[in-house]
Design a protein around this motif. Structure first.
Motif, PDB file in Angstrom:
ATOM      1  N   VAL A 128      54.876  42.983  49.181  1.00  0.00           N
ATOM      2  CA  VAL A 128      53.630  43.738  49.259  1.00  0.00           C
ATOM      3  C   VAL A 128      53.217  44.170  47.856  1.00  0.00           C
ATOM      4  O   VAL A 128      54.032  44.713  47.101  1.00  0.00           O
ATOM      5  CB  VAL A 128      53.785  44.977  50.155  1.00  0.00           C
ATOM      6  CG1 VAL A 128      52.414  45.621  50.397  1.00  0.00           C
ATOM      7  CG2 VAL A 128      54.456  44.628  51.470  1.00  0.00           C
ATOM      8  N   PHE A 129      51.954  43.924  47.513  1.00  0.00           N
ATOM      9  CA  PHE A 129      51.409  44.322  46.223  1.00  0.00           C
ATOM     10  C   PHE A 129      50.444  45.492  46.449  1.00  0.00           C
ATOM     11  O   PHE A 129      49.516  45.388  47.260  1.00  0.00           O
ATOM     12  CB  PHE A 129      50.662  43.157  45.580  1.00  0.00           C
ATOM     13  CG  PHE A 129      51.538  41.972  45.286  1.00  0.00           C
ATOM     14  CD1 PHE A 129      52.112  41.797  44.038  1.00  0.00           C
ATOM     15  CD2 PHE A 129      51.802  41.037  46.281  1.00  0.00           C
ATOM     16  CE1 PHE A 129      52.918  40.704  43.772  1.00  0.00           C
ATOM     17  CE2 PHE A 129      52.612  39.943  46.026  1.00  0.00           C
ATOM     18  CZ  PHE A 129      53.176  39.784  44.772  1.00  0.00           C
ATOM     19  N   PHE A 130      50.671  46.569  45.716  1.00  0.00           N
ATOM     20  CA  PHE A 130      49.885  47.788  45.887  1.00  0.00           C
ATOM     21  C   PHE A 130      48.933  47.977  44.703  1.00  0.00           C
ATOM     22  O   PHE A 130      49.279  47.645  43.559  1.00  0.00           O
ATOM     23  CB  PHE A 130      50.805  49.007  45.980  1.00  0.00           C
ATOM     24  CG  PHE A 130      51.813  48.922  47.084  1.00  0.00           C
ATOM     25  CD1 PHE A 130      51.482  49.301  48.376  1.00  0.00           C
ATOM     26  CD2 PHE A 130      53.096  48.451  46.845  1.00  0.00           C
ATOM     27  CE1 PHE A 130      52.403  49.213  49.401  1.00  0.00           C
ATOM     28  CE2 PHE A 130      54.026  48.364  47.860  1.00  0.00           C
ATOM     29  CZ  PHE A 130      53.683  48.743  49.143  1.00  0.00           C
ATOM     30  N   PRO A 131      47.751  48.511  44.958  1.00  0.00           N
ATOM     31  CA  PRO A 131      46.826  48.772  43.844  1.00  0.00           C
ATOM     32  C   PRO A 131      47.328  49.917  42.975  1.00  0.00           C
ATOM     33  O   PRO A 131      47.991  50.840  43.461  1.00  0.00           O
ATOM     34  CB  PRO A 131      45.519  49.135  44.552  1.00  0.00           C
ATOM     35  CG  PRO A 131      45.946  49.654  45.894  1.00  0.00           C
ATOM     36  CD  PRO A 131      47.183  48.895  46.261  1.00  0.00           C
ATOM     37  N   PRO A 140      44.853  45.421  44.555  1.00  0.00           N
ATOM     38  CA  PRO A 140      45.696  45.013  43.430  1.00  0.00           C
ATOM     39  C   PRO A 140      45.144  43.799  42.700  1.00  0.00           C
ATOM     40  O   PRO A 140      44.530  42.914  43.302  1.00  0.00           O
ATOM     41  CB  PRO A 140      47.034  44.682  44.104  1.00  0.00           C
ATOM     42  CG  PRO A 140      46.674  44.331  45.516  1.00  0.00           C
ATOM     43  CD  PRO A 140      45.508  45.198  45.865  1.00  0.00           C
ATOM     44  N   GLN A 141      45.346  43.765  41.385  1.00  0.00           N
ATOM     45  CA  GLN A 141      45.001  42.602  40.580  1.00  0.00           C
ATOM     46  C   GLN A 141      46.216  41.680  40.563  1.00  0.00           C
ATOM     47  O   GLN A 141      47.313  42.107  40.213  1.00  0.00           O
ATOM     48  CB  GLN A 141      44.626  43.014  39.161  1.00  0.00           C
ATOM     49  CG  GLN A 141      43.396  43.907  39.096  1.00  0.00           C
ATOM     50  CD  GLN A 141      43.014  44.236  37.660  1.00  0.00           C
ATOM     51  OE1 GLN A 141      43.304  43.481  36.738  1.00  0.00           O
ATOM     52  NE2 GLN A 141      42.367  45.374  37.468  1.00  0.00           N
ATOM     53  N   LEU A 142      46.028  40.401  40.903  1.00  0.00           N
ATOM     54  CA  LEU A 142      47.143  39.495  41.144  1.00  0.00           C
ATOM     55  C   LEU A 142      47.115  38.298  40.203  1.00  0.00           C
ATOM     56  O   LEU A 142      46.037  37.840  39.809  1.00  0.00           O
ATOM     57  CB  LEU A 142      47.094  38.989  42.587  1.00  0.00           C
ATOM     58  CG  LEU A 142      47.100  40.067  43.672  1.00  0.00           C
ATOM     59  CD1 LEU A 142      46.690  39.457  45.011  1.00  0.00           C
ATOM     60  CD2 LEU A 142      48.478  40.705  43.776  1.00  0.00           C
ATOM     61  N   THR A 155      47.957  46.919  34.389  1.00  0.00           N
ATOM     62  CA  THR A 155      47.288  45.996  35.313  1.00  0.00           C
ATOM     63  C   THR A 155      48.247  45.381  36.331  1.00  0.00           C
ATOM     64  O   THR A 155      47.795  44.930  37.388  1.00  0.00           O
ATOM     65  CB  THR A 155      46.582  44.859  34.550  1.00  0.00           C
ATOM     66  OG1 THR A 155      47.554  44.148  33.774  1.00  0.00           O
ATOM     67  CG2 THR A 155      45.482  45.400  33.656  1.00  0.00           C
ATOM     68  N   ARG A 156      49.552  45.319  36.029  1.00  0.00           N
ATOM     69  CA  ARG A 156      50.504  44.687  36.945  1.00  0.00           C
ATOM     70  C   ARG A 156      50.671  45.532  38.204  1.00  0.00           C
ATOM     71  O   ARG A 156      51.058  46.685  38.141  1.00  0.00           O
ATOM     72  CB  ARG A 156      51.862  44.504  36.275  1.00  0.00           C
ATOM     73  CG  ARG A 156      52.870  43.747  37.151  1.00  0.00           C
ATOM     74  CD  ARG A 156      54.208  43.553  36.461  1.00  0.00           C
ATOM     75  NE  ARG A 156      54.864  44.818  36.192  1.00  0.00           N
ATOM     76  CZ  ARG A 156      55.024  45.343  34.990  1.00  0.00           C
ATOM     77  NH1 ARG A 156      54.575  44.700  33.920  1.00  0.00           N
ATOM     78  NH2 ARG A 156      55.617  46.507  34.832  1.00  0.00           N
ATOM     79  N   PRO A 157      50.380  44.966  39.386  1.00  0.00           N
ATOM     80  CA  PRO A 157      50.485  45.749  40.616  1.00  0.00           C
ATOM     81  C   PRO A 157      51.950  45.954  41.011  1.00  0.00           C
ATOM     82  O   PRO A 157      52.756  45.019  40.935  1.00  0.00           O
ATOM     83  CB  PRO A 157      49.765  44.871  41.649  1.00  0.00           C
ATOM     84  CG  PRO A 157      49.971  43.483  41.146  1.00  0.00           C
ATOM     85  CD  PRO A 157      49.946  43.571  39.646  1.00  0.00           C
ATOM     86  N   GLY A 208      41.370  51.223  55.897  1.00  0.00           N
ATOM     87  CA  GLY A 208      40.475  50.714  54.870  1.00  0.00           C
ATOM     88  C   GLY A 208      41.148  50.424  53.554  1.00  0.00           C
ATOM     89  O   GLY A 208      40.612  49.668  52.736  1.00  0.00           O
ATOM     90  N   ASP A 209      42.324  51.014  53.318  1.00  0.00           N
ATOM     91  CA  ASP A 209      43.052  50.734  52.079  1.00  0.00           C
ATOM     92  C   ASP A 209      43.427  49.253  52.021  1.00  0.00           C
ATOM     93  O   ASP A 209      43.694  48.621  53.048  1.00  0.00           O
ATOM     94  CB  ASP A 209      44.323  51.584  51.994  1.00  0.00           C
ATOM     95  CG  ASP A 209      44.020  53.054  51.754  1.00  0.00           C
ATOM     96  OD1 ASP A 209      42.854  53.385  51.447  1.00  0.00           O
ATOM     97  OD2 ASP A 209      44.954  53.872  51.865  1.00  0.00           O
TER      98      ASP A 209
END
Length: 287
Positions: free
Chosen positions: A51-54, A61-63, A86-88, A128-129
């Motif tokens: 899971v990548f979180f903002p 999140p930027q991927l 920037t790394r999520p 919504g997240d």
């Protein structure tokens, strides 16, 4: 989760939170929706996703760009080389439930305040997240000649243990040992199997000590077991060693995964895994 570097292709599921439900005082269940979840085939009950979180101030999140096959290690290097701003944050979690017809999955998060990015995010999650996923992949595979199953873990293993129990057939016997912080973290599971569920209360003892004692002194069934052991990597290692050396369990009948390592972030574990792979090292076989 496991500290090994995964080899499958890296493609993303972009998901939104639809429901947030508190399961116990320290565990919350988040339902995510993504159209691509409807295309994911059914898998083993211990399926896990990354899971990548903002980051703070981001909506999603930027991927790094997705990759396929042999480029996975390159993708990991690209991800880990991203600037800190920037790394999520990336963490690994079990898919507690998958409803492909509704394009939904449930993920249970252990809450421990703001000590980690996943717990901090989950403690504040609202419909919504947005997050992103890679996976799922699973490891649970019971040999045909198995007489009974042994499931061992801590809170982080509970989502997979719950999914495994709920999928058991009426003819399946299982002994389950789960270490939790206190009695309020106990859960109930709807299972058709013949299950003995032992809740091991940690209390003030160091993480894993009570669980190890319980497994070492357990009166386990006879016959050929299949053992599934997950949780903190050091504890998992000691449980596996006990089963092999003192119980005589066949190594091939033990599925073991270090979901997390005490004092080591997932990013640090990934860097170490990449270093070992590139240097040709292989994990030690803990007899």
């Amino acid at each position: 989760m496991s500290t090994k570097v995964d080899r499958p292709s890296v493609t993303y599921h972009h998901a939104r939170v639809t429901v947030v439900q508190r399961i116990t005082p320290h565990m919350t269940r988040v339902t995510f929706s993504a159209s691509s979840f409807g295309e994911v085939p059914a898998g083993p009950p211990d399926q896990y996703v990354k899971v990548f979180f903002p980051l703070e101030g981001q909506e999603e999140p930027q991927l790094p760009p997705p990759v396929a096959g042999d480029e996975v290690l390159s993708w990991y290097r690209t991800y880990l080389a991203m600037p800190d701003d920037t790394r999520p944050p990336m963490r690994t979690y079990t898919v507690r439930a998958h409803r492909p017809e509704q394009c939904e999955i449930d993920v249970d998060f252990v809450l421990h305040g703001d000590d980690g990015p996943a717990s901090a995010w989950a403690g504040r999650a609202t419909p919504g997240d947005r997050v992103a996923f890679v996976g799922p992949h699973g490891l649970y595979k019971v040999p045909d000649d198995t007489d009974w199953q042994l499931l061992v873990g801590d809170e982080t293993a509970l989502p997979a243990i719950g999914a495994i129990l709920e999928g058991l057939s009426p003819s399946t016997r299982a002994s389950v040992y789960v270490e939790i912080g206190d009695a309020g973290e106990r859960q109930t599971f709807d299972t058709r199997g013949s299950v003995e569920l032992h809740w091991i209360l940690r209390g003030a003892r160091p993480h894993g000590d009570a669980l190890l004692d319980a497994v070492r002194t357990a009166d386990l069934p006879g016959g050929a077991p299949y053992a599934w052991v997950s949780g903190e990597a050091g504890v998992v290692k000691l449980v596996r060693r006990h089963l092999v050396q003192e119980r005589g369990v066949d190594k091939r009948a033990i599925c073991f995964t270090g979901y997390w390592r005490h004092g080591v972030s997932e990013e640090a574990a990934s860097r170490e895994s990449i270093r070992k792979i590139e240097s040709g090292e292989t994990p030690a076989d803990d007899d």
